[in-house]
Motif scaffolding. Structure first.
Motif: not given
Length: 427
Positions: A1-7, A35-43, A64-68, A189-190
């Motif tokens: 299963m592909t795990v997608r992450a966004g930033v 193992g996570a596939d980063v789909g997009r990085i948004v600024v 999963l979403v990560v903010t900085s 699951g990644a």
């Protein structure tokens, strides 16, 4: 299963380019390693509506979403509250976190000898300790705690990891973030996702594209991206372990088609290749540079352990400096001009003599935007390398502005050293 992450990277200073984003690419690489596939990085800037829109956009199709950024004590730092609102968790003062942050702030002020209005300090501390109800709080590395915020009961959506903006704080907090139960559950699951990098120097993008087309029907399961950076071509491949045989097809094609221009198949940079080769031979290097104004010396010494082989660099910008510091004959400059193969050769020899180095590098050119002539237009650069085994020389005609010309010149000089160390000499 592909795990997608966004930033989501927050901060108007990043959005407008006043500060370069160092967090998005770093997070993408860390997530890939997990193992996570980063789909997009948004600024986004420091506007709550834009941050909320970015969060909802990514949360719709990411696991999963990560903010900085946006966790400071000032009014424009609103990430924690906005994330809480999106997840249906109102924010309130977290007393335990308040005590931790207050102790950190007090100690920081004591060590640095700062004084401030106690009420203002307390207000800032309370703001940083105000977090969404039920959030998993990550201990601060600086003054700002991080968070893992899951949807409130009855809501669907991914967890959001909220990290500080300063890169040292974000990176220091990352182990605690990925160890948080909600994040660990997503990443469990990644599948493994590996990465391979091949670097080339002197290959045209069109030739590389043709080589890839020749084997593209045998590369199923590989995500291949190519990038021209600083004059070098990078071929970066992401793949699952069961696609390793197809990776070997790709690498085999590159080595077959470009045996002289592939210089790294293990991720090493030209800096690494040159440094390791110098150490292996027990040789030292010194540079004499004009148009690059010290950038080559800075690049040579940027690598850890460079003191084992770098003796020094002279930024001999003026012709008088070339003569006084490097022994370049004034008559040679007068006869051929400061920007000439002859002067570059003399500068390389001068660097060897001045520092007692095994290898000398000479660089002279017209970086622009002014100073060009019909005979020597902007972007004309001469690089010379002299060593115990022979010499190398190259004339470059580089496009772009001053910064680009100087940067590519430094990379080209390192490759000339690499080729000399590999035994490819011209005299």
């Amino acid at each position: 299963m592909t795990v997608r992450a966004g930033v989501v990277v927050t901060g108007t200073e990043v959005l407008t380019g006043r500060v370069t984003d160092r967090n998005g690419p770093w997070l993408a690489e860390q997530l890939r390693a997990l193992g996570a596939d980063v789909g997009r990085i948004v600024v986004v800037g420091d506007r709550p509506d834009d941050l909320e829109a970015a969060l909802r956009h990514l949360m719709a199709d990411h696991d999963l979403v990560v903010t900085s950024g946006g966790l400071g004590p000032t009014a424009d730092d609103l990430t924690a509250r906005v994330v809480g609102d999106v997840q249906g968790r109102p924010s309130e003062l977290h007393e335990e976190t308040y005590a931790v942050v207050r102790a950190v702030v007090d100690e920081l002020m004591r060590r640095r000898g700062w004084t401030a209005d106690p009420a203002a300090v307390d207000a800032g501390t309370r703001k940083q300790a105000t977090v969404p109800v039920g959030a998993h709080v990550l201990p601060p590395v600086g003054t700002a705690p991080g968070l893992v915020v899951t949807p409130a009961d009855g809501r669907d959506g991914p967890p959001v990891v909220v990290l500080p903006g300063p890169p040292s704080e974000l990176r220091g907090m990352w182990p605690d973030a990925v160890a948080a139960p909600a994040v660990r559950a997503v990443l469990a699951g990644a599948p493994a996702l590996l990465e391979d990098t091949v670097r080339l120097w002197g290959t045209l993008e069109a030739d590389l594209a043709q080589s890839l087309r020749r084997v593209e029907d045998r590369l199923d399961g590989l995500e291949v991206s190519t990038c021209l950076r600083g004059g070098e071509l990078e071929v970066v491949t992401r793949y699952a372990p069961d696609a390793a045989d197809r990776l070997e097809v790709l690498r085999g094609a590159l080595l077959t088609d470009f045996p002289r221009t592939v210089f790294s198949t293990d991720g090493s940079t030209v800096d690494d290749v040159v440094g390791d080769a110098l150490v292996a031979r027990g040789w030292t290097v010194a540079a004499a540079e004009s148009c690059t104004g010290g950038l080559l010396g800075g690049r040579l010494t940027a690598r850890s352990g460079s003191s084992a082989y770098v003796l020094g660099s002279v930024a001999a910008y003026a012709n008088t400096a070339k003569t006084a510091l490097l022994g370049v004959p004034a008559a040679l400059v007068a006869e051929h001009g400061a920007v000439s193969p002859q002067v570059a050769d003399a500068m390389a020899d001068g660097a060897r003599t001045a520092f007692g180095a095994d290898v000398g590098i000479g660089v002279t050119g017209v970086a622009g935007p002014g100073g060009g002539t019909p005979e020597r237009p902007v972007g004309t650069v001469h690089v010379a390398v002299a060593g115990p085994s022979g010499r190398r020389a190259r004339t470059l005609h580089l496009p772009g502005g001053r910064e680009q010309v100087r940067a590519i010149t430094v990379t080209a000089a390192l490759h000339e050293v690499r080729l000399l160390l590999a035994g490819d000499v011209t005299g």
